[in-house]
Design a protein around this motif. Structure first.
Motif, PDB file in Angstrom:
ATOM      1  N   ALA A  21       0.965  -1.283  -0.031  1.00 58.67           N
ATOM      2  CA  ALA A  21      -0.178  -0.038   0.002  1.00 58.67           C
ATOM      3  C   ALA A  21       0.829   1.350  -0.034  1.00 58.67           C
ATOM      4  O   ALA A  21       0.516   2.292  -0.818  1.00 58.67           O
ATOM      5  CB  ALA A  21      -0.893  -0.005   1.108  1.00 58.67           C
ATOM      6  N   HIS A  22       2.029   1.357   0.734  1.00 58.02           N
ATOM      7  CA  HIS A  22       2.765   2.499   0.766  1.00 58.02           C
ATOM      8  C   HIS A  22       3.596   2.655  -0.552  1.00 58.02           C
ATOM      9  O   HIS A  22       3.694   3.835  -0.998  1.00 58.02           O
ATOM     10  CB  HIS A  22       3.752   2.395   1.943  1.00 58.02           C
ATOM     11  N   THR A  26       3.035   6.070  -2.536  1.00 62.17           N
ATOM     12  CA  THR A  26       4.274   6.719  -2.761  1.00 62.17           C
ATOM     13  C   THR A  26       4.400   6.893  -4.529  1.00 62.17           C
ATOM     14  O   THR A  26       4.564   8.068  -4.900  1.00 62.17           O
ATOM     15  CB  THR A  26       5.712   5.926  -2.502  1.00 62.17           C
ATOM     16  N   THR A  27       4.154   5.774  -5.226  1.00 62.04           N
ATOM     17  CA  THR A  27       4.146   5.888  -6.739  1.00 62.04           C
ATOM     18  C   THR A  27       3.106   7.014  -7.172  1.00 62.04           C
ATOM     19  O   THR A  27       3.542   7.928  -8.231  1.00 62.04           O
ATOM     20  CB  THR A  27       3.971   4.521  -7.244  1.00 62.04           C
ATOM     21  N   LEU A  36      -4.462  17.011  -7.686  1.00 60.95           N
ATOM     22  CA  LEU A  36      -5.182  15.849  -7.707  1.00 60.95           C
ATOM     23  C   LEU A  36      -4.470  14.911  -6.377  1.00 60.95           C
ATOM     24  O   LEU A  36      -5.067  14.056  -5.787  1.00 60.95           O
ATOM     25  CB  LEU A  36      -4.953  14.772  -8.758  1.00 60.95           C
ATOM     26  N   ALA A  37      -3.195  15.004  -6.377  1.00 58.87           N
ATOM     27  CA  ALA A  37      -2.501  14.175  -5.010  1.00 58.87           C
ATOM     28  C   ALA A  37      -3.041  14.777  -3.796  1.00 58.87           C
ATOM     29  O   ALA A  37      -3.369  13.668  -2.872  1.00 58.87           O
ATOM     30  CB  ALA A  37      -1.012  14.370  -5.260  1.00 58.87           C
ATOM     31  N   ARG A  38      -3.259  16.044  -3.587  1.00 61.51           N
ATOM     32  CA  ARG A  38      -3.981  16.404  -2.319  1.00 61.51           C
ATOM     33  C   ARG A  38      -5.355  16.039  -2.089  1.00 61.51           C
ATOM     34  O   ARG A  38      -5.708  15.547  -1.177  1.00 61.51           O
ATOM     35  CB  ARG A  38      -4.005  17.826  -2.321  1.00 61.51           C
ATOM     36  N   ASP A  50      -0.247  10.929   4.970  1.00 62.79           N
ATOM     37  CA  ASP A  50       1.077  11.385   5.607  1.00 62.79           C
ATOM     38  C   ASP A  50       2.073  10.777   4.771  1.00 62.79           C
ATOM     39  O   ASP A  50       3.098  11.561   4.352  1.00 62.79           O
ATOM     40  CB  ASP A  50       1.230  11.034   7.036  1.00 62.79           C
ATOM     41  N   ALA A  51       2.093   9.744   4.221  1.00 58.95           N
ATOM     42  CA  ALA A  51       3.172   9.084   3.351  1.00 58.95           C
ATOM     43  C   ALA A  51       3.169   9.661   1.864  1.00 58.95           C
ATOM     44  O   ALA A  51       3.972   9.935   1.259  1.00 58.95           O
ATOM     45  CB  ALA A  51       2.898   7.538   3.151  1.00 58.95           C
ATOM     46  N   MET A  52       1.843   9.945   1.447  1.00 59.82           N
ATOM     47  CA  MET A  52       1.750  10.704   0.059  1.00 59.82           C
ATOM     48  C   MET A  52       2.331  12.099   0.298  1.00 59.82           C
ATOM     49  O   MET A  52       2.868  12.796  -0.574  1.00 59.82           O
ATOM     50  CB  MET A  52       0.060  10.680  -0.076  1.00 59.82           C
ATOM     51  N   ARG A  53       1.996  12.731   1.632  1.00 61.03           N
ATOM     52  CA  ARG A  53       2.256  14.305   1.507  1.00 61.03           C
ATOM     53  C   ARG A  53       3.803  14.275   1.593  1.00 61.03           C
ATOM     54  O   ARG A  53       4.527  15.093   1.057  1.00 61.03           O
ATOM     55  CB  ARG A  53       2.010  14.867   2.710  1.00 61.03           C
TER      56      ARG A  53
END
Length: 94
Positions: A21-22, A26-27, A36-38, A50-53
């Motif tokens: 999942a991480h 991350t990808t 879009l990521a936000r 948090d991992a995405m940010r």
């Protein structure tokens, strides 16, 4: 969410599901445009968001490119995402 990842991917343990999942988050955060990521991060559980940010802070410009198809002349090097017409009009460039 991790339990669903483990079940759907038929992974042997929770740790494998967390790593998978991480890796996906991350990808995605490296590839998606920042807005879009936000939006995606806001819909994730806190640890995944948090991992995405964190990834966005490490490589903020990478996700603002659109990757080319494998068969095109860009060979995945990326091209700038098109600017919407109303943004061009507002800036006076189109």
């Amino acid at each position: 969410m991790i339990g669903k990842v483990q079940a759907l991917a038929q992974l042997p343990d929770r740790g494998s599901a967390e790593r998978a999942a991480h890796a996906v988050v991350t990808t995605l955060s490296e590839r998606l445009p920042s807005g879009l990521a936000r939006h995606v991060a806001a819909q994730l559980p806190p640890d995944m968001a948090d991992a995405m940010r964190r990834t966005r802070r490490r490589c903020p410009a990478r996700g603002d490119r659109v990757l080319g198809n494998h068969g095109d002349s860009n060979h995945g090097q990326g091209v700038r995402a098109p600017v919407p017409r109303r943004a061009r009009r507002a800036s006076g460039s189109g």
